[in-house]
Scaffold this motif. Structure first.
Motif, PDB file in Angstrom:
ATOM      1  N   ARG A   1      31.710  47.873   6.394  1.00 55.45           N
ATOM      2  CA  ARG A   1      32.638  46.854   5.905  1.00 55.45           C
ATOM      3  C   ARG A   1      33.106  47.198   4.497  1.00 55.45           C
ATOM      4  O   ARG A   1      34.259  46.994   4.155  1.00 55.45           O
ATOM      5  CB  ARG A   1      31.965  45.476   5.945  1.00 55.45           C
ATOM      6  CG  ARG A   1      31.810  44.951   7.375  1.00 55.45           C
ATOM      7  CD  ARG A   1      30.990  43.689   7.408  1.00 55.45           C
ATOM      8  NE  ARG A   1      29.690  43.932   6.786  1.00 55.45           N
ATOM      9  CZ  ARG A   1      28.962  43.006   6.181  1.00 55.45           C
ATOM     10  NH1 ARG A   1      29.402  41.783   6.079  1.00 55.45           N
ATOM     11  NH2 ARG A   1      27.795  43.305   5.675  1.00 55.45           N
TER      12      ARG A   1
ATOM     13  N   ASP B   1      27.439  46.601  -0.790  1.00 52.51           N
ATOM     14  CA  ASP B   1      27.303  45.847   0.442  1.00 52.51           C
ATOM     15  C   ASP B   1      28.656  45.220   0.789  1.00 52.51           C
ATOM     16  O   ASP B   1      29.434  44.861  -0.102  1.00 52.51           O
ATOM     17  CB  ASP B   1      26.260  44.755   0.220  1.00 52.51           C
ATOM     18  CG  ASP B   1      25.880  44.096   1.522  1.00 52.51           C
ATOM     19  OD1 ASP B   1      25.778  44.814   2.529  1.00 52.51           O
ATOM     20  OD2 ASP B   1      25.716  42.865   1.531  1.00 52.51           O
ATOM     21  N   GLY B   2      28.919  45.093   2.091  1.00 55.70           N
ATOM     22  CA  GLY B   2      30.234  44.659   2.546  1.00 55.70           C
ATOM     23  C   GLY B   2      30.737  43.347   1.973  1.00 55.70           C
ATOM     24  O   GLY B   2      31.862  43.256   1.492  1.00 55.70           O
TER      25      GLY B   2
HETATM   26 MG    MG Z   1      25.473  45.331   4.307  1.00 52.66          MG
END
Ligand code: MG
Ligand code: ATP
Length: 267
Positions: free
Chosen positions: A210, A186-187
């Motif tokens: 991201r 996850d970013g």
């Molecule tokens: Mg995310």
């Protein structure tokens, strides 16, 4: 409903993988949102022609070199990664003599121990099946695979700057590492890992996520294809050539690849 997909079906592999995730979900191994994340990945894979593009081949080679040259590499896996690439990543961890840590976004002890159990089943199979071009004895392979530490169950550390249970990690795993391979990250966790001073290698079919933009090396490829390629490169490590990696340039190359493919489709 029967999940049998005939070999002649043009998208057999993709459909089989959906069922694999569906079964894992039914066993409680995946969060409810796992299918949504997979669907986003699939959409990008369709644009890439469901194949490993040349820049992803190159990125995987540089990732292999970075992991092999690390002092304390680690592979961090979430639910989807365990289900789609567990066996190959156990083999990669054996070739790198590094731990695998289960880190999930929506942490629950049941799911973490379920995923660790799944990885233990993968480990048994992998230990009995050395790679086809393995040069040393089957016993040596078995020992390497059996020595892989599978972490995550007793996570007692926190990634600085992240809130909630997803900050949880192992003091002797992520917190002690210098290079981390973390597919489908996850970013903002990627950003937190970079802030810790780690070199972060992500695998993400979305070249503008991201995570892709923030990582040290982003591999724009499917996690199953990537893991197979990484294993192949780790086995041929002596032949790989290091080059200066410019992540943003590589991501632009992946976008150009999608763009060219689309232009040719409608011309
Ligand atoms: Mg995310
Ligand atoms: P970010 O937080 O980095 O902006 P996101 O929030 O858009 O990303 P998430 O839902 O956090 O995305 O995670 C899913 C990501 O994983 C997506 O970017 C998707 O492209 C990628 N992904 C999903 N399945 C695969 C797969 N099999 N192989 C590679 N990447 C995948």
């Amino acid at each position: 409903m029967s999940n049998f997909i005939p070999n002649s079906h043009p998208r057999k592999e993709s459909l089989d993988r959906r069922y694999q995730l569906e079964r894992a979900s039914e066993k409680g191994l995946l969060a409810g949102t796992a299918m949504i994340a997979h669907g986003r990945g699939e959409a990008f894979d369709y644009l890439l022609g469901e194949q490993t593009i040349p820049i992803a081949e190159e990125a995987t080679i540089q990732a292999a070199i970075m992991l092999k040259s690390a002092t304390r590499p680690i592979i961090s896996v979430n639910g989807n990664t365990v289900i789609l690439a567990g066996e190959e990543l156990i083999a990669c961890a054996a070739l790198l003599s590094c731990p695998i840590e289960v880190n999930i976004y929506y942490r629950s002890n049941e799911r973490v121990s379920g995923l660790i159990g799944y990885l233990e089943v993968c480990r048994k199979f992998v230990s009995e099946h050395p790679p086809s071009n393995w040069q040393r004895s089957p016993e040596e392979w078995m020992n390497l695979v059996n020595d892989v530490l599978i972490l995550g169950a007793y996570a007692d550390g926190l990634i600085p700057g992240l809130e909630g249970p997803r900050a949880t990690c192992d003091v002797n795993g992520i917190l002690a590492a210098d290079v981390i391979l973390v597919p489908l990250e996850d970013g903002d966790r990627c950003q937190a890992l970079i802030n810790m001073g780690l070199k972060v290698i992500v695998v993400d079919l979305n070249p503008i996520s991201r995570s892709s933009l923030m990582s040290t090396i982003a591999i724009v490829d499917d996690v199953t294809r990537f893991s197979r390629n990484l294993k192949k490169n780790l086995l041929n490590f002596q032949r790989l050539k290091r080059k200066k990696w410019e992540n943003k340039k590589a991501l632009q190359n992946a976008l150009d690849n999608i763009n060219n493919r689309l232009q040719n489709l409608i011309e």
